[in-house]
Design a protein around this motif. Structure first.
Motif, PDB file in Angstrom:
ATOM      1  N   ALA A 276     -13.774 112.489 154.745  1.00 44.92           N
ATOM      2  CA  ALA A 276     -12.320 112.391 154.805  1.00 44.92           C
ATOM      3  C   ALA A 276     -11.711 112.172 153.424  1.00 44.92           C
ATOM      4  O   ALA A 276     -10.566 112.566 153.169  1.00 44.92           O
ATOM      5  N   ALA A 277     -12.472 111.531 152.521  1.00 44.68           N
ATOM      6  CA  ALA A 277     -11.945 111.224 151.190  1.00 44.68           C
ATOM      7  C   ALA A 277     -12.087 112.392 150.221  1.00 44.68           C
ATOM      8  O   ALA A 277     -11.397 112.432 149.188  1.00 44.68           O
ATOM      9  N   GLU A 278     -12.909 113.345 150.540  1.00 49.34           N
ATOM     10  CA  GLU A 278     -13.188 114.448 149.619  1.00 49.34           C
ATOM     11  C   GLU A 278     -11.950 115.328 149.416  1.00 49.34           C
ATOM     12  O   GLU A 278     -11.299 115.756 150.365  1.00 49.34           O
ATOM     13  N   GLY A 279     -11.630 115.586 148.172  1.00 48.37           N
ATOM     14  CA  GLY A 279     -10.538 116.490 147.828  1.00 48.37           C
ATOM     15  C   GLY A 279      -9.148 115.908 148.015  1.00 48.37           C
ATOM     16  O   GLY A 279      -8.152 116.639 147.937  1.00 48.37           O
ATOM     17  N   ARG A 280      -9.031 114.617 148.225  1.00 42.90           N
ATOM     18  CA  ARG A 280      -7.717 114.002 148.428  1.00 42.90           C
ATOM     19  C   ARG A 280      -7.032 113.742 147.088  1.00 42.90           C
ATOM     20  O   ARG A 280      -7.681 113.397 146.102  1.00 42.90           O
ATOM     21  N   ASP A 281      -5.710 113.828 147.092  1.00 48.10           N
ATOM     22  CA  ASP A 281      -4.944 113.475 145.896  1.00 48.10           C
ATOM     23  C   ASP A 281      -4.644 111.983 145.861  1.00 48.10           C
ATOM     24  O   ASP A 281      -4.536 111.403 144.775  1.00 48.10           O
ATOM     25  N   GLU A 282      -4.484 111.377 147.059  1.00 47.34           N
ATOM     26  CA  GLU A 282      -4.168 109.953 147.152  1.00 47.34           C
ATOM     27  C   GLU A 282      -5.362 109.205 147.759  1.00 47.34           C
ATOM     28  O   GLU A 282      -6.132 109.778 148.537  1.00 47.34           O
ATOM     29  N   PRO A 283      -5.512 107.931 147.420  1.00 42.90           N
ATOM     30  CA  PRO A 283      -6.634 107.156 147.973  1.00 42.90           C
ATOM     31  C   PRO A 283      -6.542 107.021 149.498  1.00 42.90           C
ATOM     32  O   PRO A 283      -5.451 107.086 150.071  1.00 42.90           O
ATOM     33  N   LEU A 284      -7.671 106.837 150.108  1.00 39.25           N
ATOM     34  CA  LEU A 284      -7.746 106.538 151.538  1.00 39.25           C
ATOM     35  C   LEU A 284      -7.903 105.025 151.678  1.00 39.25           C
ATOM     36  O   LEU A 284      -8.858 104.445 151.169  1.00 39.25           O
ATOM     37  N   HIS A 285      -6.952 104.387 152.362  1.00 44.93           N
ATOM     38  CA  HIS A 285      -6.950 102.928 152.502  1.00 44.93           C
ATOM     39  C   HIS A 285      -7.453 102.542 153.884  1.00 44.93           C
ATOM     40  O   HIS A 285      -6.887 102.977 154.897  1.00 44.93           O
ATOM     41  N   LEU A 286      -8.486 101.719 153.921  1.00 41.02           N
ATOM     42  CA  LEU A 286      -9.119 101.323 155.180  1.00 41.02           C
ATOM     43  C   LEU A 286      -9.041  99.809 155.357  1.00 41.02           C
ATOM     44  O   LEU A 286      -9.415  99.056 154.442  1.00 41.02           O
ATOM     45  N   LEU A 287      -8.575  99.352 156.525  1.00 41.16           N
ATOM     46  CA  LEU A 287      -8.541  97.934 156.850  1.00 41.16           C
ATOM     47  C   LEU A 287      -9.360  97.713 158.121  1.00 41.16           C
ATOM     48  O   LEU A 287      -9.009  98.202 159.196  1.00 41.16           O
ATOM     49  N   ASP A 288     -10.467  97.014 157.984  1.00 39.95           N
ATOM     50  CA  ASP A 288     -11.384  96.767 159.108  1.00 39.95           C
ATOM     51  C   ASP A 288     -11.246  95.306 159.541  1.00 39.95           C
ATOM     52  O   ASP A 288     -11.675  94.391 158.841  1.00 39.95           O
ATOM     53  N   LEU A 289     -10.630  95.095 160.713  1.00 39.38           N
ATOM     54  CA  LEU A 289     -10.412  93.740 161.229  1.00 39.38           C
ATOM     55  C   LEU A 289     -11.356  93.398 162.363  1.00 39.38           C
ATOM     56  O   LEU A 289     -11.170  92.391 163.051  1.00 39.38           O
ATOM     57  N   ALA A 290     -12.355  94.218 162.578  1.00 40.84           N
ATOM     58  CA  ALA A 290     -13.263  94.023 163.713  1.00 40.84           C
ATOM     59  C   ALA A 290     -14.439  93.121 163.336  1.00 40.84           C
ATOM     60  O   ALA A 290     -14.840  93.036 162.182  1.00 40.84           O
ATOM     61  N   MET A 291     -14.969  92.453 164.365  1.00 36.25           N
ATOM     62  CA  MET A 291     -16.176  91.655 164.203  1.00 36.25           C
ATOM     63  C   MET A 291     -17.023  91.851 165.453  1.00 36.25           C
ATOM     64  O   MET A 291     -16.637  91.399 166.525  1.00 36.25           O
ATOM     65  N   PRO A 292     -18.164  92.557 165.373  1.00 38.88           N
ATOM     66  CA  PRO A 292     -18.756  93.102 164.158  1.00 38.88           C
ATOM     67  C   PRO A 292     -17.953  94.280 163.605  1.00 38.88           C
ATOM     68  O   PRO A 292     -17.118  94.837 164.302  1.00 38.88           O
ATOM     69  N   ARG A 293     -18.222  94.625 162.358  1.00 45.10           N
ATOM     70  CA  ARG A 293     -17.418  95.593 161.634  1.00 45.10           C
ATOM     71  C   ARG A 293     -17.397  96.959 162.308  1.00 45.10           C
ATOM     72  O   ARG A 293     -18.372  97.391 162.923  1.00 45.10           O
ATOM     73  N   ASP A 294     -16.240  97.636 162.210  1.00 42.71           N
ATOM     74  CA  ASP A 294     -16.075  99.000 162.722  1.00 42.71           C
ATOM     75  C   ASP A 294     -16.410 100.042 161.663  1.00 42.71           C
ATOM     76  O   ASP A 294     -16.818 101.163 161.993  1.00 42.71           O
ATOM     77  N   ILE A 295     -16.186  99.697 160.387  1.00 38.14           N
ATOM     78  CA  ILE A 295     -16.300 100.672 159.301  1.00 38.14           C
ATOM     79  C   ILE A 295     -17.511 100.334 158.433  1.00 38.14           C
ATOM     80  O   ILE A 295     -17.694  99.178 158.022  1.00 38.14           O
ATOM     81  N   ASP A 296     -18.311 101.313 158.165  1.00 38.67           N
ATOM     82  CA  ASP A 296     -19.516 101.139 157.350  1.00 38.67           C
ATOM     83  C   ASP A 296     -19.163 100.510 156.001  1.00 38.67           C
ATOM     84  O   ASP A 296     -18.268 100.985 155.286  1.00 38.67           O
ATOM     85  N   ALA A 297     -19.852  99.421 155.659  1.00 37.15           N
ATOM     86  CA  ALA A 297     -19.599  98.752 154.383  1.00 37.15           C
ATOM     87  C   ALA A 297     -19.877  99.669 153.196  1.00 37.15           C
ATOM     88  O   ALA A 297     -19.385  99.417 152.083  1.00 37.15           O
ATOM     89  N   ALA A 298     -20.636 100.738 153.419  1.00 47.03           N
ATOM     90  CA  ALA A 298     -20.913 101.690 152.342  1.00 47.03           C
ATOM     91  C   ALA A 298     -19.643 102.345 151.830  1.00 47.03           C
ATOM     92  O   ALA A 298     -19.620 102.892 150.719  1.00 47.03           O
ATOM     93  N   ALA A 299     -18.554 102.294 152.611  1.00 47.61           N
ATOM     94  CA  ALA A 299     -17.282 102.880 152.184  1.00 47.61           C
ATOM     95  C   ALA A 299     -16.745 102.212 150.926  1.00 47.61           C
ATOM     96  O   ALA A 299     -15.928 102.795 150.203  1.00 47.61           O
ATOM     97  N   HIS A 300     -17.168 100.987 150.665  1.00 46.59           N
ATOM     98  CA  HIS A 300     -16.744 100.298 149.434  1.00 46.59           C
ATOM     99  C   HIS A 300     -17.133 101.101 148.189  1.00 46.59           C
ATOM    100  O   HIS A 300     -16.454 101.007 147.157  1.00 46.59           O
ATOM    101  N   ARG A 301     -18.221 101.848 148.291  1.00 50.87           N
ATOM    102  CA  ARG A 301     -18.760 102.542 147.120  1.00 50.87           C
ATOM    103  C   ARG A 301     -18.307 104.002 147.013  1.00 50.87           C
ATOM    104  O   ARG A 301     -18.701 104.708 146.093  1.00 50.87           O
ATOM    105  N   ILE A 302     -17.472 104.462 147.936  1.00 55.23           N
ATOM    106  CA  ILE A 302     -17.044 105.859 147.943  1.00 55.23           C
ATOM    107  C   ILE A 302     -15.821 106.029 147.036  1.00 55.23           C
ATOM    108  O   ILE A 302     -14.826 105.326 147.214  1.00 55.23           O
ATOM    109  N   PRO A 303     -15.863 106.934 146.072  1.00 55.40           N
ATOM    110  CA  PRO A 303     -14.699 107.155 145.191  1.00 55.40           C
ATOM    111  C   PRO A 303     -13.469 107.573 146.008  1.00 55.40           C
ATOM    112  O   PRO A 303     -13.566 108.337 146.968  1.00 55.40           O
ATOM    113  N   GLY A 304     -12.325 107.049 145.628  1.00 56.00           N
ATOM    114  CA  GLY A 304     -11.082 107.400 146.300  1.00 56.00           C
ATOM    115  C   GLY A 304     -10.857 106.654 147.599  1.00 56.00           C
ATOM    116  O   GLY A 304      -9.941 106.988 148.356  1.00 56.00           O
TER     117      GLY A 304
END
Length: 451
Positions: A276-304
């Motif tokens: 989803a982040a590939e080729g974007r002009d603007e950053p993709l902003h993700l807010l994960d409020l779930a416990m356990p987490r909904d979004i892979d923590a690996a997203a921290h390392r993805i550019p953009g």
């Protein structure tokens, strides 16, 4: 009162442990049922949020209670007892009351002063009532906690000390920029349709996003939330629903994503976020409020991609809130804990006083009947006057000691007065217990109507 709480929270455990120990709704129900099936708990309820799991119980033995509740938490959370134990905290009697009242006021929240915890406390009480695991003590305790929390928000400035987790998370995504200006005109994807997701959708709508897509496993709930956002008198934002299978496509069109579901596995994988982040002009902003987490923590390392999750929120919330407001709420909590303890101690002696007066009434009735047998010539007026006189004598003799014993019982260390009264007047323990059971049933009916 033998109130015990055993739990863990963001203050005692790392996010990795909290994630693994999270309890789905059906597991919470089983935990409560097993708590009552196993001694020494007489009643129980569980407060489970995204950053705390606490089991409240009325127990007759402290050490056995701690051991049993800790074991049950480990069994139902799936985290081994040896691994879980270092992160557990225990509060007993007045300290347990103080803890829950502090939680209700937002003093123990990740974002100090947030008000969502009140709804979660209400849900915890409702669960205990629905399963009939919450008795008089927990009904009284949680009802009072709700009142204390409302007092804190209406009578102090604790609201200024922090914001809801949603607002705080969006502020972290905006990185110091005004959220309204930052969000205006963006497309938002909200995954989930529960209370936290609904709050996120409403917050984003008020912030001026151009469109909100609601994705949920139950499409009808997503459709209803979208209707609420767009109906007359609502936020006026353009909102629509989507099935979960369409999340990947919606992710590619979104600028802001908020996810808070009850899923036990990842909702957004690292690969999905990267695509989803590939080729974007603007950053993709993700807010994960779930416990356990909904979004892979690996997203921290993805550019953009900028990801804010429960763990990063815990780090960001370390800033000290307004000390004066917090101190004011702490004073309120201390006063309410003292008042609650006095009321519970006074209530503890009430069944004994009722049993004593019942015994006295039986003695009066017996003596009047005996007198009638010896003086059969009494007319109705004479009989009524004698009966009333004997009752007045008994009432006057009992009035001062029963009033005084209630006053003494409400003071710290006053629990022994009920035992003394039962011993002095040789009261039948079963009579006292029957009064307690009737009082508990009445309180349960009354309290269920107040939630």
């Amino acid at each position: 009162m033998s109130l015990l709480v055993v739990g863990l929270s963001h203050r005692s455990a790392p996010v990795s442990i909290l994630e693994r120990a999270s309890l789905p709704a059906d597991t919470q129900a089983k935990l409560l049922q097993d708590s009552l099936a196993a001694e020494p708990a007489a009643e129980a309820t569980v407060l489970a949020t995204c950053n705390r799991i606490e089991l409240y119980a009325d127990v007759d033995k402290f050490h056995a209670g701690v051991a049993e509740l800790s074991t049950l938490l480990a069994q139902h959370s799936g985290v081994g007892l040896d691994e879980l134990t270092p992160y557990l905290y225990v509060h007993y009697e007045d300290r347990a009351v103080h803890h829950l009242f502090s939680v209700a006021c937002g003093l123990d929240s990740m974002v100090v002063g947030e008000g969502q915890i009140l709804g979660q406390i209400k849900d915890a009480l409702a669960l205990g009532q629905d399963l009939h695991t919450a008795g008089r003590l927990l009904n009284d305790l949680f009802q009072q906690a709700l009142r204390v929390g409302k007092r804190a928000h209406s009578e102090t400035g604790i609201d200024r000390a922090g914001q809801s987790l949603v607002t705080f998370g969006l502020e972290q995504l905006a990185q110091g920029t005004d959220v309204d200006g930052w969000a205006r005109g963006k497309r938002a994807l909200v995954i989930g349709a529960g209370s936290m997701s609904s709050l996120a959708a409403a917050t984003l709508a008020r912030a001026g996003v151009a469109e909100i897509v609601i994705a949920n496993r139950t499409l009808a709930r997503a459709e209803r939330l979208a209707e609420i956002l767009t109906e007359p008198g609502g936020t006026g934002v353009a909102a629509r629903s989507a099935e979960m299978v369409a999340v990947g496509d919606e992710l590619g069109r979104a600028d802001i994503v908020v996810s808070c579901t009850g899923a036990t596995g990842l909702v957004l994988t690292g690969d999905a976020v990267e695509a989803a982040a590939e080729g974007r002009d603007e950053p993709l902003h993700l807010l994960d409020l779930a416990m356990p987490r909904d979004i892979d923590a690996a997203a921290h390392r993805i550019p953009g991609v900028r990801l804010v999750d429960i763990e990063s929120l815990a780090d960001a919330s370390a800033d000290a809130p307004m000390a004066a407001d917090v101190d004011q709420v702490r004073g309120l909590v201390a006063d309410e804990v003292a008042a609650f303890g006095a009321a519970q101690r006074a209530a503890h002696i009430t069944p004994t006083v009722v049993a004593l007066r019942t015994m006295a009434a039986d003695v009066v009735a017996s003596e009047v009947a005996r007198l009638e047998g010896r003086l059969p010539g009494l007319d109705d007026k004479q009989r009524a006057e004698i009966t009333q006189t004997v009752r007045r004598v008994v009432d006057k003799l009992l009035h001062a000691p029963t009033v005084r014993v209630k006053q003494l019982a409400s003071e710290p260390g006053g629990a022994g007065y009920a035992d003394a009264l039962r011993t002095l007047f040789d009261l039948d323990p079963e009579t006292v217990a029957s009064v307690s059971r009737a009082d508990l049933n009445d309180a349960d009916v009354k309290n269920r109507g107040r939630v």
